[in-house]
Every structure is written in C-alpha cells, then in structure tokens.
Design an enzyme around this catalytic site. Structure first.
Site, short mmCIF file in Angstrom:
data_model
loop_
_atom_site.label_atom_id
_atom_site.label_comp_id
_atom_site.label_asym_id
_atom_site.label_seq_id
_atom_site.Cartn_x
_atom_site.Cartn_y
_atom_site.Cartn_z
CG HIS A 30 -1.97 1.18 1.20
ND1 HIS A 30 -2.86 1.70 0.26
CD2 HIS A 30 -1.08 1.83 2.61
CE1 HIS A 30 -3.20 2.92 0.55
NE2 HIS A 30 -2.56 3.33 2.32
CD GLU A 58 -3.05 6.57 10.42
OE1 GLU A 58 -3.70 5.75 10.26
OE2 GLU A 58 -4.35 7.72 10.37
CG ASP A 59 -1.39 1.52 10.54
OD1 ASP A 59 -2.30 1.94 11.12
OD2 ASP A 59 -1.38 1.68 9.13
#
Length: 183
Positions: A30, A58-59
C-alpha cells in the site's frame, strides 16, 4: 534519490510484519503504491517520501519525531496532517476529525491523502468485482459509512483548485462514484 531509498527501507522495515486488511498481502504494498501514484502524478520527492511513510505513525511504533529526524520537518508535517490523531477512539469520531483536519490541511497533505484514499478504493473496487458486496464485511463500518467517509473526502479534494488537474484526483473522483454506486 538517496532520501527516497532511505524512505523505502524505513517503510519496509516499519511495516515488515503487517498485512492488508483481512488478506495475506504484505502491507508495504500500500505505501509503495501510494508513492508510485504520487510519482506518476509528478509530485516532488518529499511528497513521494511522505506517501511511503503516511501510515507509519498510525500503524507502527515509530513516532513523528523519528520521521522528522530521518526525513526532515516538511515530510514530518505532511505525515502528521495525513494521520489520524488517536486510533483508540471510535471510528466515527476519528473519521469526522480526519475530515475536519483535511479541510484545512496543506495542499501537499491533501495530495498524499488523495493518493492514499485512491489506492484504498482501487483495492476495494478490485475485490468488489471478484467477490461482490461481501467485501464490506471486512471493515469495522460497512458500505454506508464507508460511502459517507469517501464522499466527504472527495468533496473536500475536488474543491481544491490546485489539485483539479491531477490525474489522481480525477481518477479518485470517478472511483468514488463507481464504487459507491455498486449495483
């Protein structure tokens, strides 16, 4: 080019053990796709790098400071503007806050967001053509909430005159219409 190579390695390392939602596809595909879309849209290198790193805070366990130290304050600011502030909050709150944040975000952050959301919808659309509406079950919120979210982003981005000649924005807009008019 050296900064771009460092960003590729940083993003690959940060996302190394992650997969895309409910698949066995490595997550890094991605951010790589987002960066390639920005590059195709003739974005400058700092935006391509921000595209590679847009999901890192975020991840993963990395922070904005980590990004700033390695890639500078401009990339760090773009990544910050493209990120949700607190992923522990309910989906609706996070998405409303992100939409509000996007309205006043820099042109650069809006461009990266456009590439990010385009790629997300592109993969959803591909899965819809293979599996039909059952794809929406993968998400915490289904078709109607996703439609609200992506249409709100589309409304904001299409109102930005600096993005209007972007192939990304044109294709994102058409994809939003296509995906959410699913029969």
């Amino acid at each position: 080019m050296e900064n771009l190579q460092q960003a590729i390695e940083f993003a690959a390392s940060a996302h190394r053990d992650q997969q895309r939602k409910s698949t066995d596809i490595p997550y890094i595909t991605h951010p790589f796709a987002v960066a390639m879309l920005l590059q195709q849209d003739q974005a400058p290198e700092n935006l391509v790098i921000a595209g590679l790193l847009h999901d890192v805070i975020e991840d993963t366990l990395y922070t904005l400071d980590d990004i700033g130290q390695q890639f500078g304050s401009k990339v760090m600011d773009i990544v910050r503007e493209c990120s949700e502030r607190d992923k522990s909050r309910p989906w609706e709150e996070r998405k409303r806050e992100f939409i509000d944040q996007l309205r006043t975000a820099s042109f650069e952050a809006q461009w990266v967001t456009c590439a990010d959301k385009y790629h997300n919808l592109f993969t959803i659309n591909r899965e819809l053509s293979k599996k039909g509406p059952s794809v929406w079950k993968r998400f915490k919120r289904g078709y109607h909430d996703q439609k609200w979210y992506y249409q709100a982003i589309d409304d904001i981005l299409t109102s930005q005159t600096r993005l209007q000649n972007s192939f990304l924005l044109i294709n994102f807009h058409h994809l939003v219409q296509s995906v959410f008019n699913w029969p």
